[in-house]
Design a protein around this motif. Structure first.
Motif, PDB file in Angstrom:
ATOM      1  N   ILE A  47       0.869  -1.191   0.000  1.00 33.86           N
ATOM      2  CA  ILE A  47       0.000   0.000   0.000  1.00 33.86           C
ATOM      3  C   ILE A  47       0.892   1.223   0.000  1.00 33.86           C
ATOM      4  N   PRO A  48       0.985   1.920  -1.099  1.00 33.86           N
ATOM      5  CA  PRO A  48       1.882   3.078  -1.181  1.00 33.86           C
ATOM      6  C   PRO A  48       1.331   4.286  -0.449  1.00 33.86           C
ATOM      7  N   THR A  49       2.241   5.089   0.081  1.00 32.39           N
ATOM      8  CA  THR A  49       1.906   6.351   0.740  1.00 32.39           C
ATOM      9  C   THR A  49       2.866   7.413   0.233  1.00 32.39           C
ATOM     10  N   ASN A  50       2.749   8.623   0.831  1.00 32.21           N
ATOM     11  CA  ASN A  50       3.675   9.689   0.445  1.00 32.21           C
ATOM     12  C   ASN A  50       5.040   9.540   1.092  1.00 32.21           C
ATOM     13  N   GLU A  51       5.181   8.546   2.022  1.00 30.57           N
ATOM     14  CA  GLU A  51       6.460   8.289   2.675  1.00 30.57           C
ATOM     15  C   GLU A  51       7.128   7.069   2.057  1.00 30.57           C
ATOM     16  N   HIS A  66       7.141   5.983  -7.241  1.00 26.68           N
ATOM     17  CA  HIS A  66       8.514   6.479  -7.191  1.00 26.68           C
ATOM     18  C   HIS A  66       9.342   5.396  -6.469  1.00 26.68           C
ATOM     19  N   VAL A  67      10.341   4.810  -7.127  1.00 25.58           N
ATOM     20  CA  VAL A  67      11.117   3.678  -6.573  1.00 25.58           C
ATOM     21  C   VAL A  67      12.582   4.076  -6.476  1.00 25.58           C
ATOM     22  N   LYS A  68      13.237   3.649  -5.385  1.00 30.63           N
ATOM     23  CA  LYS A  68      14.685   3.861  -5.255  1.00 30.63           C
ATOM     24  C   LYS A  68      15.332   2.571  -4.756  1.00 30.63           C
ATOM     25  N   ALA A  78       9.698   2.375  -2.034  1.00 31.87           N
ATOM     26  CA  ALA A  78       8.735   2.973  -2.976  1.00 31.87           C
ATOM     27  C   ALA A  78       7.793   3.915  -2.246  1.00 31.87           C
ATOM     28  N   LYS A  79       7.236   4.886  -2.978  1.00 36.68           N
ATOM     29  CA  LYS A  79       6.244   5.811  -2.422  1.00 36.68           C
ATOM     30  C   LYS A  79       5.449   6.403  -3.581  1.00 36.68           C
TER      31      LYS A  79
END
Length: 452
Positions: A47-51, A66-68, A78-79
């Protein structure tokens, strides 16, 4: 830290980098699992969030996040995109260095692949590798030909490896052909000379009837063939008692002596014939006796006094020195063997000392010291040492001491130059020592002896 997407704008380059980073992440996260298996899917939803949230191994994430990647410690995060929404576009960045502040999020790009698609491609690659590894040794062998098959093909092409005897037979056949020209026969003799250096091959030359064909070339009208024939025969009989006996029985002695004595023969022919004669006589007392009975020593003395050049004269002196040294060596043998007794009996039948003294060889040896050739001088000095018991008084009468003292001064100077150049064991130093030894022998040596 700037992300990779800030630098790479080419879509294909980014895809390759994404693929490499994903493979690295998958390998790092499966260290505790079987290397041949891809990690199992994690059913827990992400479950993606802004963090930033760490993605668990095998956990699928929605597209457009957005993945790093953390290349130092492994793992990925990810976020949601910065606007708080997922997007059909995706972004990938490397995890920032711990000592640096996090850089701004990278720009979006188009045309990327999801993690699921990359995992499926990797799984397919590993499956293909497994199938290739199942190939058996028999499967591999079936791709290549066996040595037996290769040999059969060579036989079909007549690529048969000749034995030494077969080669010599072929060369002798060339000598027998009337259609063979001088170049072909000369090449055959030269090749044959190479083979007969080996003792067994030399004996086989007689056994296959080839020696007579080589011997005939001594009478060839072409001088180069006569020369090479003498060279080949000399190589065949040298240090080979069996070949020496067979060669003598085939009339070699009279043929060779005739060519040596013939003043009309070219010097190269006479030189090779002298080499052949020396090979026949060494350690063969019976042949030495027959040479004496046929006036061979007298013929050699006559040749020495002809205009034959220094090389032939020195070779004749060397032959005499070898015959004398051979007798001395046999006499000094410790074991009283049957072979030694037989040789001494044969040597007694040839009055070699008397021949040397009466045929003028003592004076000839002293005169030979006049040469400027160092190799020739060495040979003459060695002959003086060996023949001294027979010619001690004759040497002094013919000025041997003066001749040796003269060359001693020359070698003293040359030796000092070698020593000054840090070469105390050089050739000239050895020659100086040899000359000094001969001088000591001439001054204080034993009385003349004729027991050779």
């Amino acid at each position: 830290m700037l992300s990779v997407l800030d630098v790479l704008t080419n879509q294909k380059c980014v895809f390759v980098l994404v693929l490499c980073l994903v493979v690295f992440s998958l390998v790092a996260s499966t260290e505790s699992m079987d290397n041949d298996d891809v990690e199992e899917d994690n059913d827990e939803p992400f479950i993606p969030t802004n963090e930033w949230q760490q993605v668990k191994p095998g956990q699928a994430i929605p597209s457009g996040l957005h993945v790093k990647m953390d290349l130092s410690n492994g793992g990925k995060w990810a976020k949601l995109m910065d606007d708080g929404k997922t997007s059909q576009k995706s972004s990938l960045q490397l995890a920032p260095d711990a000592n640096k502040e996090e850089e701004p999020a990278p720009n979006d790009i188009k045309g990327t692949y999801s993690i699921d698609e990359l995992k499926q491609s990797l799984k397919k690659m590993k499956q293909e590798k497994k199938e290739a590894s199942k190939e058996t040794s028999e499967d591999i062998k079936s791709k290549f030909r066996s040595m037996d098959e290769i040999r059969k093909d060579f036989d079909a092409l007549n690529l048969h490896q000749e034995t030494d005897v077969e080669v010599m037979q072929r060369l002798i056949a060339t000598l027998r052909l009337k259609t063979s020209d001088v170049k072909e026969k000369l090449a055959a003799l030269q090749d044959l000379e190479y083979y007969v250096h080996q003792i067994d091959n030399a004996v086989d030359l007689f056994n296959i009837g080839g020696f007579g064909d080589v011997l005939k070339q001594l009478n060839n009208t072409d001088a180069s063939l006569r020369e090479e024939a003498a060279h080949t025969i000399g190589s065949a009989i040298q240090s080979n008692p069996t070949a020496q006996i067979k060669a003598y029985e085939n009339g070699l002695l009279t043929n060779i002596l005739r060519l040596i004595s013939d003043s009309q023969q070219p010097i190269p022919v006479r030189k090779k014939c002298l080499y052949c004669l020396s090979a026949l006589l060494r350690h063969f007392p019976y042949a030495q006796l027959k040479l004496y009975e046929n006036g061979g020593f007298t013929e050699l003395r006559n040749v020495y006094h002809q205009e034959v050049g220094e090389t032939i004269k020195i070779k004749i002196i060397q032959l005499l020195n070898d015959l004398v040294t051979e007798r001395q060596t046999t006499l000094l043998q410790d074991e009283d063997t049957h072979d030694k007794k037989e040789k001494l009996k044969q040597y007694e039948r040839l009055p070699l000392a008397k021949l040397i003294k009466e045929d003028g060889w003592c004076k000839a040896i002293v005169d030979a010291l006049q040469t400027d050739n160092h190799g020739s001088r060495e040979m003459v000095l060695q002959a003086i040492k060996s023949i001294y018991p027979t010619c001690s008084q004759k040497f002094l009468e013919h000025g041997a001491m003066d001749a040796v003292l003269r060359i001693k001064m020359e070698y003293k100077t040359l030796s000092e130059e070698e020593i000054s150049s840090n070469d105390p064991d050089g050739y000239y130093t050895l020659m100086h020592n040899l000359v000094s030894e001969v001088i000591g022998l001439l001054k204080n040596g034993p009385k003349a002896k004729d027991e050779l």
